[in-house]
Design an enzyme around this catalytic site. Structure first.
Site, PDB file in Angstrom:
ATOM      1  N   SER A  33     126.804  66.522 118.328  1.00 43.99           N
ATOM      2  CA  SER A  33     127.846  66.123 117.385  1.00 43.99           C
ATOM      3  C   SER A  33     128.174  64.635 117.432  1.00 43.99           C
ATOM      4  O   SER A  33     128.747  64.106 116.477  1.00 43.99           O
ATOM      5  CB  SER A  33     129.129  66.925 117.645  1.00 43.99           C
ATOM      6  OG  SER A  33     129.585  66.731 118.970  1.00 43.99           O
ATOM      7  N   ASP A 321     139.277  63.288 118.286  1.00 44.02           N
ATOM      8  CA  ASP A 321     139.689  64.642 118.601  1.00 44.02           C
ATOM      9  C   ASP A 321     139.457  64.868 120.090  1.00 44.02           C
ATOM     10  O   ASP A 321     139.352  63.908 120.855  1.00 44.02           O
ATOM     11  CB  ASP A 321     138.966  65.676 117.714  1.00 44.02           C
ATOM     12  CG  ASP A 321     137.447  65.626 117.862  1.00 44.02           C
ATOM     13  OD1 ASP A 321     136.959  65.068 118.869  1.00 44.02           O
ATOM     14  OD2 ASP A 321     136.744  66.142 116.970  1.00 44.02           O
ATOM     15  N   HIS A 324     135.416  63.612 120.619  1.00 43.38           N
ATOM     16  CA  HIS A 324     134.674  62.535 119.963  1.00 43.38           C
ATOM     17  C   HIS A 324     135.488  61.249 119.813  1.00 43.38           C
ATOM     18  O   HIS A 324     136.692  61.294 119.580  1.00 43.38           O
ATOM     19  CB  HIS A 324     134.226  63.007 118.569  1.00 43.38           C
ATOM     20  CG  HIS A 324     133.518  64.315 118.603  1.00 43.38           C
ATOM     21  ND1 HIS A 324     134.146  65.495 118.287  1.00 43.38           N
ATOM     22  CD2 HIS A 324     132.239  64.636 118.938  1.00 43.38           C
ATOM     23  CE1 HIS A 324     133.283  66.497 118.417  1.00 43.38           C
ATOM     24  NE2 HIS A 324     132.124  66.000 118.816  1.00 43.38           N
TER      25      HIS A 324
END
Length: 363
Positions: A33, A321, A324
């Site tokens: 991600s 978040d 990240h």
């Protein structure tokens, strides 16, 4: 946090090799991600997705693109500096798309070295899946330009790999999953490195010669891990495991360079750089590095969902978040590494200053 700076480092290396001809760069990106640009948007049942309204709020157009941040990834920023576009997500392209000739991003949120990593996300492209996708890409390229030209393109392309964070965060560190119960950490690390060795060899057999593997950052300092500490501090044992993993993989890369003809594999370690940003946020213009801008329940999910509340000033936060970095943090890291690599083309990059393993600042 495992900030994956491998994209921009690889592009810089490639730019130097091509004497600044950025338009000729071909990059194939593999990862999770931290470098995804939208593959999981095309996986109907994936729970590892970032196509929610707050993601992309600071990206051009203000819309979510599948990037797990409020704006750009580090790779996006370095691509901008080099005058090229970030490679598009593989699942957005057709088998005969000409874009395949310029590079592809296979990264997928939730992906790991191990195929069972991130199993509870239902759908994601594991590293093995991503390599399978690259094999199909090469077949499509061969059909377009012929076998000899396809082999040349693949030999000269840059392969940018940043993976392994989820094997810890969404596998070994989860008490309800089998691997954390079945293996000691030494056994788990041996499984990771042996699996990775086979995967890198497979990429080599498919034509990869210039591989850049980015090591893990201080995962123990991510908000998702800090919440497990009674005082909200970095988890020292997790960071110790990360350092051990990085050391093992660096040795693996070195070994493969010795044994694989024409292999030019590079291990990139920015652990200390990222930890310095976490430990000393004010040095870089931030105010908060121990929690995220998006007010998420890090003990449950950690993603910025539509009903989440945002901080007032997104540029004050290192984390977007629970996992990240923010666009602002990515900007700082990208510029820092870009400047370091271009400060003196003949001198090695300066070593980062020593930093404690704990990373337990109260910023």
């Amino acid at each position: 946090m495992a900030v994956q700076g491998f994209v921009f480092i690889a592009l810089v290396f490639a730019a130097k090799a091509r004497l600044g001809s950025a338009t000729s760069l071909v990059t194939f990106v593999f990862g999770d991600s931290l470098t995804e640009v939208g593959n999981n948007n095309f996986l109907q049942y994936s729970l590892a997705r970032s196509d929610y309204p707050w993601y992309g709020v600071d990206y051009e157009g203000g819309q979510a693109t599948g990037r797990f941040t409020n704006g750009r990834t580090i790779g996006d920023i370095i691509s901008e500096r080099l005058g090229i576009k970030s490679p598009p997500p593989y699942l957005s392209l057709s088998a005969n798309d000409d874009a395949l000739l310029k590079g592809v991003n296979y990264a997928s949120g939730g992906a790991g070295i191990l195929n069972d990593t991130g199993l509870y996300f239902i759908q994601r492209l594991s590293f093995d899946d991503q390599i399978n996708c690259f094999k199909k890409t090469k077949e499509s390229i061969k059909a377009k330009i012929g076998e000899e030209a396809a082999n040349k393109l693949c030999n000269e392309a840059m392969y940018l790999i940043g993976i392994g964070s989820n094997d810890y965060v969404n596998n070994y560190l989860q008490p309800f999953l089998a691997d954390g119960q079945q293996y000691t950490h030494d056994e788990f690390m041996s499984l990771l490195t042996s699996t990775l060795a086979d995967q890198l060899l497979r990429l080599y057999q498919l034509g990869a010669r210039k591989i850049i593997f980015h090591g893990l950052g201080p995962l123990g300092c991510a908000p998702s891990q800090r919440v497990k500490s009674k005082k909200g501090q970095c988890l020292k044992h997790v960071n110790e495991w990360v350092l051990e993993f990085n050391s093992k993989v660096e040795k693996l890369i070195s070994s493969q360079n010795r044994h694989l003809p024409n292999a030019k594999f590079i291990f990139v370690d920015t652990y200390a750089d990222v930890l310095d940003l976490v430990n000393n946020p004010t040095t870089y213009g931030f105010k908060i590095s121990n929690t995220s801008c998006c007010n998420v329940d890090t003990s449950v999910g950690g993603l910025c969902l539509p009903n989440s509340k945002l901080c007032r000033n997104r540029k004050d936060y290192v984390f977007w978040d629970a996992f990240h970095p923010s666009d602002a943090a990515n900007q700082v890291l990208a510029e820092k590494f870009f400047s370091r690599l271009f400060s003196d083309s003949h001198a090695p990059a300066p070593a980062p200053k020593p930093i404690s393993i704990d990373g337990n600042s109260n910023q």
